[in-house]
Design a protein around this motif. Structure first.
Motif, PDB file in Angstrom:
ATOM      1  N   VAL A 130       6.042   7.390   6.985  1.00  0.00           N
ATOM      2  CA  VAL A 130       6.687   7.729   5.713  1.00  0.00           C
ATOM      3  C   VAL A 130       6.249   9.148   5.350  1.00  0.00           C
ATOM      4  N   VAL A 131       7.239  10.011   5.134  1.00  0.00           N
ATOM      5  CA  VAL A 131       6.959  11.411   4.777  1.00  0.00           C
ATOM      6  C   VAL A 131       7.775  11.713   3.528  1.00  0.00           C
ATOM      7  N   GLY A 132       7.113  11.901   2.388  1.00  0.00           N
ATOM      8  CA  GLY A 132       7.854  12.073   1.128  1.00  0.00           C
ATOM      9  C   GLY A 132       8.715  10.837   0.903  1.00  0.00           C
ATOM     10  N   ASP A 133       9.994  11.062   0.578  1.00  0.00           N
ATOM     11  CA  ASP A 133      10.903   9.945   0.342  1.00  0.00           C
ATOM     12  C   ASP A 133      11.723   9.624   1.574  1.00  0.00           C
ATOM     13  N   THR A 134      11.133   9.824   2.740  1.00  0.00           N
ATOM     14  CA  THR A 134      11.844   9.523   3.992  1.00  0.00           C
ATOM     15  C   THR A 134      10.934   8.700   4.902  1.00  0.00           C
ATOM     16  N   VAL A 135      11.582   8.059   5.887  1.00  0.00           N
ATOM     17  CA  VAL A 135      10.792   7.387   6.922  1.00  0.00           C
ATOM     18  C   VAL A 135      11.307   7.879   8.277  1.00  0.00           C
ATOM     19  N   ARG A 136      10.361   8.132   9.195  1.00  0.00           N
ATOM     20  CA  ARG A 136      10.731   8.617  10.530  1.00  0.00           C
ATOM     21  C   ARG A 136      10.520   7.504  11.553  1.00  0.00           C
ATOM     22  N   CYS A 137      11.442   7.409  12.473  1.00  0.00           N
ATOM     23  CA  CYS A 137      11.396   6.352  13.488  1.00  0.00           C
ATOM     24  C   CYS A 137      10.352   6.683  14.559  1.00  0.00           C
ATOM     25  N   PRO A 138       9.559   5.690  14.969  1.00  0.00           N
ATOM     26  CA  PRO A 138       8.516   5.968  15.949  1.00  0.00           C
ATOM     27  C   PRO A 138       9.056   6.309  17.339  1.00  0.00           C
TER      28      PRO A 138
ATOM     29  N   SER B  49       0.857  -1.196   0.000  1.00  0.00           N
ATOM     30  CA  SER B  49       0.000   0.000   0.000  1.00  0.00           C
ATOM     31  C   SER B  49       0.885   1.235   0.000  1.00  0.00           C
ATOM     32  N   GLU B  50       0.381   2.275  -0.613  1.00  0.00           N
ATOM     33  CA  GLU B  50       1.112   3.540  -0.717  1.00  0.00           C
ATOM     34  C   GLU B  50       1.562   4.041   0.678  1.00  0.00           C
ATOM     35  N   GLY B  51       2.889   4.225   0.825  1.00  0.00           N
ATOM     36  CA  GLY B  51       3.436   4.821   2.051  1.00  0.00           C
ATOM     37  C   GLY B  51       3.298   3.976   3.300  1.00  0.00           C
ATOM     38  N   LYS B  52       2.926   2.707   3.138  1.00  0.00           N
ATOM     39  CA  LYS B  52       2.763   1.840   4.313  1.00  0.00           C
ATOM     40  C   LYS B  52       3.801   0.718   4.223  1.00  0.00           C
ATOM     41  N   PRO B  53       4.848   0.781   5.053  1.00  0.00           N
ATOM     42  CA  PRO B  53       5.919  -0.207   4.911  1.00  0.00           C
ATOM     43  C   PRO B  53       5.445  -1.637   5.119  1.00  0.00           C
ATOM     44  N   LEU B  54       6.014  -2.536   4.333  1.00  0.00           N
ATOM     45  CA  LEU B  54       5.769  -3.966   4.518  1.00  0.00           C
ATOM     46  C   LEU B  54       7.082  -4.586   4.983  1.00  0.00           C
ATOM     47  N   VAL B  55       7.043  -5.206   6.153  1.00  0.00           N
ATOM     48  CA  VAL B  55       8.281  -5.749   6.735  1.00  0.00           C
ATOM     49  C   VAL B  55       8.450  -7.202   6.367  1.00  0.00           C
ATOM     50  N   GLY B  56       9.661  -7.544   6.013  1.00  0.00           N
ATOM     51  CA  GLY B  56      10.023  -8.935   5.776  1.00  0.00           C
ATOM     52  C   GLY B  56      11.494  -9.085   6.096  1.00  0.00           C
ATOM     53  N   HIS B  57      12.137 -10.003   5.435  1.00  0.00           N
ATOM     54  CA  HIS B  57      13.576 -10.169   5.685  1.00  0.00           C
ATOM     55  C   HIS B  57      14.264 -10.682   4.439  1.00  0.00           C
ATOM     56  N   VAL B  58      15.569 -10.462   4.426  1.00  0.00           N
ATOM     57  CA  VAL B  58      16.428 -11.009   3.379  1.00  0.00           C
ATOM     58  C   VAL B  58      17.593 -11.636   4.120  1.00  0.00           C
ATOM     59  N   GLY B  59      17.753 -12.950   4.009  1.00  0.00           N
ATOM     60  CA  GLY B  59      18.750 -13.622   4.852  1.00  0.00           C
ATOM     61  C   GLY B  59      18.394 -13.354   6.309  1.00  0.00           C
ATOM     62  N   ASP B  60      19.402 -12.898   7.075  1.00  0.00           N
ATOM     63  CA  ASP B  60      19.121 -12.650   8.493  1.00  0.00           C
ATOM     64  C   ASP B  60      18.884 -11.164   8.783  1.00  0.00           C
ATOM     65  N   GLN B  61      18.586 -10.397   7.736  1.00  0.00           N
ATOM     66  CA  GLN B  61      18.389  -8.964   7.946  1.00  0.00           C
ATOM     67  C   GLN B  61      16.920  -8.565   7.758  1.00  0.00           C
ATOM     68  N   GLY B  62      16.423  -7.756   8.691  1.00  0.00           N
ATOM     69  CA  GLY B  62      15.077  -7.214   8.566  1.00  0.00           C
ATOM     70  C   GLY B  62      15.064  -6.138   7.486  1.00  0.00           C
ATOM     71  N   VAL B  63      14.149  -6.262   6.536  1.00  0.00           N
ATOM     72  CA  VAL B  63      14.077  -5.318   5.409  1.00  0.00           C
ATOM     73  C   VAL B  63      12.622  -4.892   5.260  1.00  0.00           C
ATOM     74  N   MET B  64      12.409  -3.644   4.847  1.00  0.00           N
ATOM     75  CA  MET B  64      11.016  -3.269   4.565  1.00  0.00           C
ATOM     76  C   MET B  64      10.912  -2.673   3.163  1.00  0.00           C
ATOM     77  N   LEU B  65       9.769  -2.938   2.560  1.00  0.00           N
ATOM     78  CA  LEU B  65       9.468  -2.372   1.252  1.00  0.00           C
ATOM     79  C   LEU B  65       8.529  -1.196   1.449  1.00  0.00           C
ATOM     80  N   VAL B  66       8.811  -0.107   0.755  1.00  0.00           N
ATOM     81  CA  VAL B  66       7.946   1.073   0.858  1.00  0.00           C
ATOM     82  C   VAL B  66       7.580   1.523  -0.548  1.00  0.00           C
TER      83      VAL B  66
END
Ligand code: FAD
Ligand code: FES
Length: 513
Positions: free
Chosen positions: A64-72, A22-39
């Motif tokens: 997500v604000v523009g092309d950035t993400v802010r930590c909660p 979904s637009e601007g809503k990160p989807l969390v998954g992983h690649v190998g042993d690293q946490g990765v999110m798609l935005v």
């Protein structure tokens, strides 16, 4: 700093369907042993590390604000294209991956190499000196190197300890739950590797703005083309009889925190003077060490002036639930030695409290002596313009000592960690004329701070100075609320408990005014 989060979500190297994003809503998954999110941002999709490089906050729960993400957790901001930590308190980038699209399927490919630093620019000054190796000074030094400054760079600190994670000194470190290795902001060798001359344990005693020179207490001197003053603030001392006893402490430095830990090993009873954020954080940390704590403060409601009556009452209740005893509406009158060898803290209301040690948290005053002596304009802080330049061209100020003009046009000086770091970063860019996308060099950030009491974190955005009315949404006792502070119809600030997204949204709203 938190533990590495457990891997969640799908294996993103296998991919997901476009419809799952979904637009601007990160989807969390992983690649190998690293946490990765798609935005997903319009037609673009970014794949970045899912964990904040500050204290491991879950970025997918941020905004997500523009092309950035802010930590909660503490509002660090990362560029989704480059991974760069564009706003403190994070200083290290998150990793970026390539995104491979195959029809309706999206998968994460290779991890990208870090973006190369820009090269030096012809107009860069030759020598930059930073006085004060704390939040602002350290962040400025990092920023200068990040933006391609290759000239001489000297970072001078009065404290032997060097740049440390100061907020931790009254929280987990003092409570005994954060190890010593979390405290330095960077390992010592990092400074040499980055060509930063770190001069520690020696204060600057004189600033000569005509000769463009600073003199240190050990007789060394450094010439500069640009200077950043980042000497922070100093704890206000208690002045009652007996306040100069060695058992009476303040807390600003790593040494101060270590001294309190040593006291907590030996002494089992503490009196905390002042119901400030630091005083109450110290109370919470000492309770974690099973030290009995009594808090003495003149206010009727702890933190009521900043947080309002309901939140203040809740913070008091929270501390009482953990065994803290409050003596409010009174002050210490004297500190004597009692008959049992312990201290006797006598209060104005006639009460006498026995204690093994006392911690004073009654506020700070900006460290402006150098600036005043050098003839810079000062008034409850070093006055700076919207580029954080002082009244002397080429001399900048950032952090607790800098008094700037905020978005409402009022002079403001704040004592917040992330603000000090961001001011240092902004001043650094302005010192070398560097620009970054979306920022024009003016200091316009909305203030942000957090405070931790036991398991309750309070996030605060804006500046509530002069608030007239507070609107509370939710109940503090449910650990789920937001307090909005207004002057007239104008929203000034928002404090939240466990409403991290709301805090980020409030920050964005305040930025857009
Ligand atoms: C215990 C504690 C906990 C805190 N917790 C939080 C928190 O949870 N959240 C939050 O937002 N803020 C918090 N703060 C506030 C935050 O740490 C400050 O706002 C921030 O450190 C200010 O950064 P600064 O660079 O202006 O000053 P500092 O970080 O204090 O750095 C100033 C440096 O200048 C040096 N110096 C001073 N005079 C000289 C001189 N003449 N020559 C050379 N060096 C000099 C000092 O030794 C010091 O290292 C906390 C503060 C303390 C003390
Ligand atoms: S954990 Fe992300 S800003 Fe602190």
């Amino acid at each position: 700093m938190g533990d590495a989060p457990k891997l969640a979500g799908p294996d993103l190297s296998d991919g997901v369907t476009l419809a799952e994003l979904s637009e601007g809503k990160p989807l969390v998954g992983h690649v190998g042993d690293q946490g990765v999110m798609l935005v997903r941002r319009g037609d673009e999709i970014f794949a970045v590390g899912a964990t904040c490089t500050h204290y491991s906050g879950p970025l997918a729960e941020g905004l997500v604000v523009g092309d950035t993400v802010r930590c909660p957790w503490h509002h660090a901001c990362f560029d989704l294209r480059t991974g760069e930590a564009v706003k403190a308190p994070a200083l290290t980038p998150i990793a970026c991956w390539t995104v491979v699209r195959d029809g309706e399927r999206v998968r994460v490919g290779d991890q990208q190499p870090p973006a190369p630093a820009p090269g030096p620019q012809p107009g860069h000054p030759q020598r930059i000196v930073i006085v004060g190796a704390g939040a602002a000074g350290h962040a400025a030094a990092e920023q200068l190197r990040l933006r391609g400054y290759r000239g001489q760079l000297v970072l001078i600190g009065a404290d032997e300890a060097g740049p440390v994670d100061r907020p931790n000194l009254s929280k987990d470190y003092l409570a005994g739950t954060a190890p010593e290795e979390w405290i330095p902001l960077r390992p010592r060798e990092w400074f040499a590797e980055n060509g930063i001359e770190l001069v520690l344990g020696t204060p600057v005693t004189r600033l000569d703005v005509q000769k463009r020179n600073v003199l240190l207490a050990n007789g060394r001197s450094y010439d500069f083309d640009r200077l950043l003053l980042a000497t922070g603030a100093e704890p206000i001392k208690l002045t009652v009889p007996g306040a100069d006893r060695p058992e009476v402490h303040t807390l600003r430095t790593l040494g101060d925190s270590r001294a309190l830990i040593a006291r907590a090993h030996k002494g089992r009873r503490a009196v905390v003077v002042g119901s400030s954020f630091i005083g109450l954080e110290v109370a919470a940390a000492l309770r974690a060490r099973e030290v009995s704590v009594q808090v003495v403060a003149p206010e009727a409601v702890p933190l009521g002036k900043v947080m309002g009556p309901e939140l203040g009452a809740y913070i008091r209740q929270l501390h009482e639930e953990h065994g803290v005893v409050f003596h409010l509406g009174t002050r210490p009158q004297s500190i004597d030695e009692g008959s049992s060898g312990a201290l006797l803290v006598r209060l104005e209301d006639g009460t006498a409290l026995e204690a093994d040690f006392v911690v004073v948290g009654i506020g700070v005053r900006p460290a402006i002596e150098l600036a005043a002596q050098a003839g810079l304009a000062v008034d409850n802080g070093v006055l700076v313009d919207d580029k954080l330049q002082t009244s002397v061209p080429g001399v900048y100020a950032a952090g607790d000592l800098a008094r700037f003009v905020d978005r409402q046009g009022q002079r403001l000086r704040v004592e917040h960690w992330a603000v000090a770091e961001r001011m240092g970063q902004t001043a650094a860019r302005n010192m070398i004329g560097a620009t970054v996308a979306g920022r024009d060099g003016r200091w316009t950030d909305v203030p942000f701070f957090w405070s931790q009491h036991y398991d309750v974190a309070i996030n605060y955005v804006g500046s509530g100075v002069g608030w007239e009315r507070v609107e509370l949404d939710g109940k503090p006792a449910d650990k789920d609320c937001a307090a909005r502070f207004y002057r007239g119809a104008t929203l000034l600030a928002v404090a939240t408990i466990f409403r991290d997204r709301e805090s980020l949204e409030a920050e964005v709203a305040l930025e857009q005014r």
